[in-house]
Design an enzyme around this catalytic site. Structure first.
Site, PDB file in Angstrom:
ATOM      1  N   SER A   1      -0.547  -3.579   6.747  1.00  0.00           N
ATOM      2  CA  SER A   1      -0.736  -2.336   6.842  1.00  0.00           C
ATOM      3  C   SER A   1      -0.611  -1.750   8.335  1.00  0.00           C
ATOM      4  O   SER A   1       0.605  -1.822   8.736  1.00  0.00           O
ATOM      5  CB  SER A   1      -2.301  -2.127   6.369  1.00  0.00           C
ATOM      6  OG  SER A   1      -2.541  -0.670   6.144  1.00  0.00           O
TER       7      SER A   1
ATOM      8  N   ASP B   1      -0.440   0.759  -4.620  1.00  0.00           N
ATOM      9  CA  ASP B   1      -1.187   0.835  -3.444  1.00  0.00           C
ATOM     10  C   ASP B   1      -1.515   2.478  -3.140  1.00  0.00           C
ATOM     11  O   ASP B   1      -0.845   3.232  -3.087  1.00  0.00           O
ATOM     12  CB  ASP B   1      -0.311   0.663  -2.219  1.00  0.00           C
ATOM     13  CG  ASP B   1      -0.948   0.285  -0.806  1.00  0.00           C
ATOM     14  OD1 ASP B   1      -1.655   1.487  -0.665  1.00  0.00           O
ATOM     15  OD2 ASP B   1      -0.777  -0.604  -0.079  1.00  0.00           O
TER      16      ASP B   1
ATOM     17  N   HIS C   1      -3.254  -2.305  -1.977  1.00  0.00           N
ATOM     18  CA  HIS C   1      -3.158  -2.901  -0.834  1.00  0.00           C
ATOM     19  C   HIS C   1      -4.298  -3.715  -0.384  1.00  0.00           C
ATOM     20  O   HIS C   1      -4.186  -3.975   0.918  1.00  0.00           O
ATOM     21  CB  HIS C   1      -3.760  -1.264  -0.158  1.00  0.00           C
ATOM     22  CG  HIS C   1      -3.322  -1.031   1.415  1.00  0.00           C
ATOM     23  ND1 HIS C   1      -2.114  -0.810   1.858  1.00  0.00           N
ATOM     24  CD2 HIS C   1      -4.065  -1.118   2.682  1.00  0.00           C
ATOM     25  CE1 HIS C   1      -2.071  -0.725   3.263  1.00  0.00           C
ATOM     26  NE2 HIS C   1      -3.316  -0.993   3.376  1.00  0.00           N
TER      27      HIS C   1
END
EC number: 3.1.2.12
Lengths: 290, 290
Positions: free
Chosen positions: A154, A232, A269
């Site tokens: 991320s 995600d 995610h």
């Protein structure tokens, strides 16, 4: 550097260390996890290392505890280095008020806007202070800091891509899990760059993987691997924009042999996603470091 | 049973489910994680399952997030079932005051002492309510609840060994990570049995793996694997006592082919230890279930 704790994992040892008085963090201390694989224990041979950069709200512990990297790192004889995601304890007003800015959200850049510029220089911390501290610590003698690559999740995926593109003399390759690929074009990046950089989002282009890949020397051999989940929530919110990074890479002349972007059906995610591909990423790094 | 969340991991899906009104828990609800491996998705073939029992203070999430079981479970086509460690919300005075008794510390037995007897029946919950709920849920049609084994960590390792020894018709094998092996002889077990059982520690012998292995039918084929770390602080404090269990197993005539106890140099009690041997345990279960 002081060893805070030590855990045996996958035949090697994971050390939590405290780096005292880091210049890039305005003299603040920082903690990191450093994994020494079994092949490098007890005066064994030198091993390369992969630096893992964590995402928003995380610390040096999230990927160590949930990432599932150690068995593969032990098998391929790679060290792993997990820094924290920001300085802690700067005492800047409001620095802990948001989960996507300030503490836990350093974005792996050097801030140019006060009051952050004194403390929030995670780019220098990761590429200088941390590596120098490891190189200077006898316990980590077996880690060859001249053979490094970088990965992350991320915001840390953004860090991995940008630090690799900006520091070719330090990192030989970069992989990323669900990275923020084009931060000048997404809400997280706009907020971070507006807060940390005196030149705002425009200055942020120097810390944007999609901008950087367009300007990289065409003669440079690029080694980038991206995995990102199609379910995600942040992908669906257009915070990650891997499609922009892939398009810019192709436009810049880098094919799948140099920039591989895998969009994975059904994955989200979380670290469940990261751990699903952790072994594949470690094997990919091993091929480029060994 | 209600699906609370769903994460793709290692090609399969991890479902967090809420089991409403469990009779063994006095009608309380409970949450669990259930992993369906890729081979069992979309009307695939039936797969066996391994139940993972967690340790003191844990929930259904600890091993799912940190255990590192999914890649191996996907590869061997095993489902995984992670229940919680106790009822929650019984409202018994003081049930949340200690980390080693009450909430998060159900010890996988059926309490016989009031006020716990109404709610704290994790043995029945794991072996009846939970399995029946899974068997009755179309989403989990591919899980063959007639082919089960059990594993666990610490208090959950105690649970795995004792539920396997007490319920041969349910579980075909048991493995354990740093299990409490002889709870009638350690502080954790004495506290738990004194609190949950009207007959106290004497009644606790029926929930003590070292006692149970001594009394098991000699004709029964035993399948037990234990890994425990020699630098585990709780091992050094004599809370785990794997040496007692191994000695009792040998005295009862079970050799290493039936009861294997590995004491691992340098490993501690953490999930770093568990994740180091997770793949080996899954492979061990697969051999006994497939």
């Amino acid at each position: 550097m002081e060893v805070v704790s030590k855990n045996k994992v996958a035949g090697g040892f994971l050390y939590k260390v405290k780096i005292g008085s880091a210049p890039s963090l305005g003299g603040l201390s920082s903690t990191a996890n450093v994994y020494v694989p079994p092949a490098a224990l007890g005066g064994g041979h030198k091993v390369p290392a992969v630096v893992f950069l964590a995402g928003l709200t995380c610390t040096e512990d999230n990927a160590a505890q949930k990432g599932g990297f150690f068995n593969a790192a032990a098998r391929t004889s790679l060290a792993l280095i997990f820094p924290d995601t920001s300085p802690r304890g700067a005492g800047i007003t409001g620095e802990s008020d948001a989960w996507d800015f300030g503490v836990g959200a350093g974005f792996y850049l050097n801030a140019t806007k006060e009051p952050f510029a004194q403390f929030y220089n995670m780019e220098n911390f990761v590429t200088k202070d941390l590596l120098e501290a490891i190189a200077a610590t006898p316990l980590f003698n077996a880690i060859d800091t001249s053979k490094l690559s970088v990965t992350g999740h991320s915001m840390g995926g953004h860090g991995a891509l940008t630090l690799y593109l900006k520091h070719p003399s330090i990192f030989r390759a970069a992989s990323a899990f669900a990275p923020i690929c084009n931060p000048t074009q997404c809400p997280w990046g706009v907020k971070a760059f507006s807060g940390y950089l005196s030149g705002g989002v425009e200055e942020g282009k120097a810390h944007d993987a999609t901008e950087l890949i367009s300007k990289v020397e065409k003669t440079r051999r690029i080694n980038i691997l991206v995995d990102s989940g199609l379910d995600d929530a942040f992908h669906l919110q257009k915070q990650l924009l891997p499609e922009n990074f892939e398009k810019a890479s192709r436009a810049a002349g880098f094919g799948v042999d140099q920039v591989q972007v895998n969009l994975r059906e059904g994955y989200d995610h979380s670290y469940y996603f990261v751990s699903s591909f952790a072994e594949a990423h470690i094997d990919w790094h091993a091929k480029r470091l060994l």
